[in-house]
Design a protein around this motif. Structure first.
Motif, PDB file in Angstrom:
ATOM      1  N   GLN A   1      -1.133   4.872  -5.360  1.00 47.65           N
ATOM      2  CA  GLN A   1      -0.491   4.243  -4.212  1.00 47.65           C
ATOM      3  C   GLN A   1      -0.761   5.013  -2.927  1.00 47.65           C
ATOM      4  O   GLN A   1      -0.991   4.417  -1.870  1.00 47.65           O
ATOM      5  CB  GLN A   1       1.015   4.126  -4.457  1.00 47.65           C
ATOM      6  N   THR A   2      -0.759   6.342  -3.002  1.00 49.45           N
ATOM      7  CA  THR A   2      -1.028   7.160  -1.812  1.00 49.45           C
ATOM      8  C   THR A   2      -2.447   6.952  -1.308  1.00 49.45           C
ATOM      9  O   THR A   2      -2.683   6.799  -0.099  1.00 49.45           O
ATOM     10  CB  THR A   2      -0.794   8.649  -2.137  1.00 49.45           C
ATOM     11  N   VAL A   3      -3.405   6.938  -2.237  1.00 46.73           N
ATOM     12  CA  VAL A   3      -4.806   6.740  -1.859  1.00 46.73           C
ATOM     13  C   VAL A   3      -5.007   5.361  -1.247  1.00 46.73           C
ATOM     14  O   VAL A   3      -5.688   5.203  -0.215  1.00 46.73           O
ATOM     15  CB  VAL A   3      -5.726   6.936  -3.085  1.00 46.73           C
ATOM     16  N   ILE A   4      -4.407   4.341  -1.876  1.00 46.10           N
ATOM     17  CA  ILE A   4      -4.533   2.975  -1.346  1.00 46.10           C
ATOM     18  C   ILE A   4      -3.936   2.890   0.063  1.00 46.10           C
ATOM     19  O   ILE A   4      -4.534   2.307   0.976  1.00 46.10           O
ATOM     20  CB  ILE A   4      -3.847   1.962  -2.284  1.00 46.10           C
ATOM     21  N   ARG A   5      -2.755   3.491   0.230  1.00 50.48           N
ATOM     22  CA  ARG A   5      -2.102   3.451   1.536  1.00 50.48           C
ATOM     23  C   ARG A   5      -2.937   4.189   2.588  1.00 50.48           C
ATOM     24  O   ARG A   5      -3.024   3.763   3.731  1.00 50.48           O
ATOM     25  CB  ARG A   5      -0.707   4.063   1.448  1.00 50.48           C
ATOM     26  N   TYR A   6      -3.560   5.296   2.195  1.00 47.80           N
ATOM     27  CA  TYR A   6      -4.411   6.047   3.122  1.00 47.80           C
ATOM     28  C   TYR A   6      -5.574   5.179   3.611  1.00 47.80           C
ATOM     29  O   TYR A   6      -5.811   5.077   4.829  1.00 47.80           O
ATOM     30  CB  TYR A   6      -4.954   7.313   2.438  1.00 47.80           C
ATOM     31  N   PHE A   7      -6.292   4.568   2.684  1.00 46.83           N
ATOM     32  CA  PHE A   7      -7.438   3.754   3.085  1.00 46.83           C
ATOM     33  C   PHE A   7      -7.004   2.490   3.837  1.00 46.83           C
ATOM     34  O   PHE A   7      -7.707   2.027   4.739  1.00 46.83           O
ATOM     35  CB  PHE A   7      -8.284   3.389   1.856  1.00 46.83           C
TER      36      PHE A   7
ATOM     37  N   ILE B   1      -3.198  -6.732  -0.379  1.00 47.37           N
ATOM     38  CA  ILE B   1      -2.817  -7.459  -1.604  1.00 47.37           C
ATOM     39  C   ILE B   1      -2.579  -6.484  -2.753  1.00 47.37           C
ATOM     40  O   ILE B   1      -1.589  -6.603  -3.503  1.00 47.37           O
ATOM     41  CB  ILE B   1      -3.909  -8.482  -1.972  1.00 47.37           C
ATOM     42  N   VAL B   2      -3.473  -5.516  -2.877  1.00 45.59           N
ATOM     43  CA  VAL B   2      -3.336  -4.523  -3.963  1.00 45.59           C
ATOM     44  C   VAL B   2      -2.030  -3.744  -3.804  1.00 45.59           C
ATOM     45  O   VAL B   2      -1.303  -3.509  -4.781  1.00 45.59           O
ATOM     46  CB  VAL B   2      -4.541  -3.569  -3.974  1.00 45.59           C
ATOM     47  N   MET B   3      -1.722  -3.334  -2.564  1.00 49.60           N
ATOM     48  CA  MET B   3      -0.481  -2.595  -2.325  1.00 49.60           C
ATOM     49  C   MET B   3       0.739  -3.416  -2.728  1.00 49.60           C
ATOM     50  O   MET B   3       1.701  -2.902  -3.304  1.00 49.60           O
ATOM     51  CB  MET B   3      -0.377  -2.200  -0.846  1.00 49.60           C
ATOM     52  N   ALA B   4       0.701  -4.735  -2.413  1.00 48.84           N
ATOM     53  CA  ALA B   4       1.835  -5.606  -2.747  1.00 48.84           C
ATOM     54  C   ALA B   4       1.979  -5.755  -4.257  1.00 48.84           C
ATOM     55  O   ALA B   4       3.091  -5.759  -4.800  1.00 48.84           O
ATOM     56  CB  ALA B   4       1.645  -6.967  -2.081  1.00 48.84           C
TER      57      ALA B   4
ATOM     58  N   LEU C   1       4.122 -10.498   1.286  1.00 55.23           N
ATOM     59  CA  LEU C   1       3.549 -10.606  -0.058  1.00 55.23           C
ATOM     60  C   LEU C   1       4.288  -9.683  -1.028  1.00 55.23           C
ATOM     61  O   LEU C   1       4.574 -10.069  -2.178  1.00 55.23           O
ATOM     62  CB  LEU C   1       2.064 -10.258  -0.008  1.00 55.23           C
ATOM     63  N   GLN C   2       4.630  -8.481  -0.551  1.00 51.87           N
ATOM     64  CA  GLN C   2       5.368  -7.541  -1.397  1.00 51.87           C
ATOM     65  C   GLN C   2       6.742  -8.107  -1.755  1.00 51.87           C
ATOM     66  O   GLN C   2       7.196  -7.981  -2.911  1.00 51.87           O
ATOM     67  CB  GLN C   2       5.523  -6.201  -0.681  1.00 51.87           C
ATOM     68  N   LEU C   3       7.411  -8.728  -0.791  1.00 55.61           N
ATOM     69  CA  LEU C   3       8.706  -9.348  -1.063  1.00 55.61           C
ATOM     70  C   LEU C   3       8.592 -10.413  -2.141  1.00 55.61           C
ATOM     71  O   LEU C   3       9.418 -10.499  -3.059  1.00 55.61           O
ATOM     72  CB  LEU C   3       9.271  -9.968   0.224  1.00 55.61           C
ATOM     73  N   VAL C   4       7.544 -11.235  -2.023  1.00 49.20           N
ATOM     74  CA  VAL C   4       7.351 -12.315  -3.000  1.00 49.20           C
ATOM     75  C   VAL C   4       7.123 -11.735  -4.390  1.00 49.20           C
ATOM     76  O   VAL C   4       7.720 -12.195  -5.378  1.00 49.20           O
ATOM     77  CB  VAL C   4       6.163 -13.208  -2.569  1.00 49.20           C
TER      78      VAL C   4
ATOM     79  N   ILE D   1      -1.426  -7.708   9.814  1.00 45.13           N
ATOM     80  CA  ILE D   1      -1.788  -7.423   8.426  1.00 45.13           C
ATOM     81  C   ILE D   1      -0.610  -6.804   7.682  1.00 45.13           C
ATOM     82  O   ILE D   1      -0.349  -7.127   6.505  1.00 45.13           O
ATOM     83  CB  ILE D   1      -3.026  -6.498   8.366  1.00 45.13           C
ATOM     84  N   GLN D   2       0.128  -5.937   8.369  1.00 47.55           N
ATOM     85  CA  GLN D   2       1.296  -5.314   7.738  1.00 47.55           C
ATOM     86  C   GLN D   2       2.378  -6.349   7.433  1.00 47.55           C
ATOM     87  O   GLN D   2       3.052  -6.277   6.394  1.00 47.55           O
ATOM     88  CB  GLN D   2       1.866  -4.230   8.668  1.00 47.55           C
TER      89      GLN D   2
END
Length: 587
Positions: free
Chosen positions: A81-87, A38-41, A154-157, A147-148
């Motif tokens: 964004q990089t840190v979030i994507r890593y985790f 959700i955070v990434m989106a 969600l990102q599209l929305v 999940i992806q």
């Protein structure tokens, strides 16, 4: 087992619910993965918005100080964004691997509990595919699939919401090619579904082929079948290659098509946006931001197809795996009796048995073996000798009649208890790729090294084991390939003895060893049969002359029963077999 070429559905709610049961122990990891998704989106459109603001407010206004501040903010966003994507990647991968670890344990436990009848008709290579590669595909559902997909949608929305909020007219212009995108995506998805089904089918077929032919490599070489089998393998391998090539061919068409559609969207953006900028109705920053938004819309849609295929493959694999787990061919373990003492009194009461319905292997078999007695079974190949001991250990269930142990139906005993009571030495010895000691004790912590050594001395095998490099710690190769057949047989015999069985079963246990080794085993047998109920199957009648009772089987029927001397006095099957063997030996 179900059809190995199950097609499955792209999204199967029932299968997904079953898989989610394996997620329950990892709720925390799952929750973190969802939150990070959700955070990434939500964070995704932040960078284009900052760039739009920077261009309009600082670059066009020639504000160097403000520009430096915004560059620091942009750098910070990229780091976040990089840190979030890593985790996110770490959590989803951990979740997927944890789920398949538990699922693989369940599959293995279930397979090891299935009746031998199941393995009679199921290729081992197919089960290996289910337990290894199909489970890895399921892991991708969590690390690259479900999940992806949720995150991309969600990102599209979120991005579309930001775009409509920024300029709804420009957004509608940009979305004009979207129906083409949706149509191309649907066609590609269906084509890839078929291609991946073929890939999974040929992976299973190749595994089955390799397992069978590597296990039977001696037969292939004995009969010089290498070239013919290579042609067969080449054909199967070519089908596997063609399935992969077809899948890649679809990719090679789809992605350029998507690039063209995205270029159309960019062209419409430039055409309409430029007119709006020149008319003073739109800022240049919005155009730059929309260029980034277009990529952020089309990239998830393009990847969604691949992720839907991952989900599809995972669902196919899940359906296959749960088909194995749903196989109701386990020996019923409803018995509860585990008496502290077993005397070894065995009764077969009008037993009928068939591997296939109405093709009787044993017909109305009845006999009684008292505690401490030795029963010998003789007869031609296919007479039903091995089937008799298989149903005693409940590897197969009797169709009619009953088998009693100490007056109790064997189905009333707890299954593992029953099988631990009976030790079996087979003609075809199987040794694991492990040490001699572990092959004997089967990694049972209750069996000490001293007990193993003592059993080996009883058999007379201690000296030959000590001559091996490392002695009891010598690493036996698969199926005991580095040992002679006699040595392997001795190890299997020690394996049976060290578990201190109440009932000893010898199925052709001396038929494949040399005379010297047979002498060692025979001397051990004479000692170990004392006070034990024993059932012996042998072609060599010299090994069973001391048996208390001998049963002659022919085509599943009892033809004769009695001691060696009693049967010799009868001018029947046993006497003819005895005379044939001993006259041919010059006795």
């Amino acid at each position: 087992m179900s059809d190995p070429n199950i097609t499955g559905k792209t999204y199967d709610t029932h299968l997904l619910r079953r898989m989610m049961r394996y997620v329950k122990p990892y709720r925390g990891i799952f929750a973190i993965s969802v939150v990070l998704t959700i955070v990434m989106a939500v964070v995704a459109p932040a960078l284009p918005m900052v760039i739009e603001y920077t261009l309009d407010r600082f670059i066009l206004q020639n504000d160097i100080d403000g520009l430096q501040l915004m560059l620091m903010i942009m750098l910070g966003l990229l780091v976040v964004q990089t840190v979030i994507r890593y985790f996110h990647t770490l959590m989803t991968s951990t979740l997927g691997q944890s789920v398949i670890r538990d699922l693989r344990i369940d599959v293995f436990n279930h397979i090891t509990g299935l009746r031998l009848k199941y393995f009679d008709r199921t290729p081992i290579g197919r089960l290996i595919t289910r337990t290894i590669s199909d489970l890895e595909t399921i892991a991708n559902i969590f690390s690259e699939g479900l999940i992806q997909i949720i995150g991309d949608i969600l990102q599209l929305v979120v991005i579309l919401g930001v775009m409509f909020y920024t300029d709804w007219k420009l957004t509608l212009v940009v979305l004009i090619p979207m129906p083409l995108m949706i149509g191309a995506t649907y066609v590609f998805k269906e084509a890839m579904k078929s291609a991946f089904q073929d890939v999974r089918k040929w992976v299973s077929n190749l595994n089955t082929f390799l397992q069978e032919h590597i296990s039977g490599i001696s037969i292939i070489q004995y009969f010089a079948r290498e070239e013919q089998e290579m042609h067969t393998f080449k054909a199967a391998n070519a089908e596997h290659r063609n399935a992969h090539i077809r899948a890649n061919w679809y990719f090679s068409i789809f992605f350029p098509v998507i690039e063209v559609i995205m270029a159309i969207a960019l062209g419409l953006l430039v055409w309409y946006g430029s007119k709006q900028v020149l008319a003073g109705m739109l800022s240049p920053g919005v155009i730059v931001a929309f260029i980034m938004y277009i990529n952020m819309i089309f990239r998830p849609i393009r990847e969604l197809v691949d992720k839907f295929n991952t989900l599809q493959m995972g669902m196919v694999s899940a359906e296959r795996i749960f088909a194995v787990l749903d196989t109701d061919e386990q020996t019923p373990n409803t018995g509860t009796q585990k008496p502290s003492v077993i005397r070894g009194d065995i009764v077969f009461d009008n037993v009928w048995f068939a591997y296939d319905e109405d093709k009787w292997v044993l017909k109305d078999i009845s006999f009684h073996v008292k505690p401490g007695e030795t029963l010998a079974l003789v007869g031609a190949t296919g007479a039903g000798k091995s089937s008799t001991i298989n149903i005693l250990s409940r590897f197969y269930e009797v169709n009619q009649g009953a088998i009693l142990l100490d007056g109790v139906d064997i189905r009333q005993y707890e299954l593992n208890y029953l099988r631990r009571t009976i030790a079996t030495v087979l003609q075809d010895v199987f040794l694991f790729s492990d040490t001699v000691a572990n092959n004997i004790g089967l990694n049972d912590p209750a069996i000490t090294r001293e007990q193993i050594v003592q059993a080996a001395k009883q058999v007379g095998a201690h000296d030959f084991i000590m001559r091996l490099p490392g002695g009891y710690d010598y690493e036996v190769q698969e199926r005991g390939a580095t040992l002679s057949s006699g040595q392997a047989q001795l190890i299997s015999f020690i394996r049976a003895l060290v578990h201190d069985p109440k009932i000893l079963v010898l199925d052709e246990a001396t038929s494949s060893v040399d005379t010297e080794t047979e002498g060692l085993i025979q001397r051990a047998i004479d000692t170990l049969m004392k006070d034990r109920t024993s059932i012996v199957i042998a072609h060599r009648l010299s090994t069973i002359q001391k048996a208390d009772k001998i049963i002659v089987l022919d085509k599943g029927e009892m033809k004769e029963m009695g001691s060696h001397q009693e049967l010799l006095r009868i001018d029947g099957y046993y006497r003819r077999l005895y005379e044939l063997q001993f006259h041919s030996a010059g006795i």
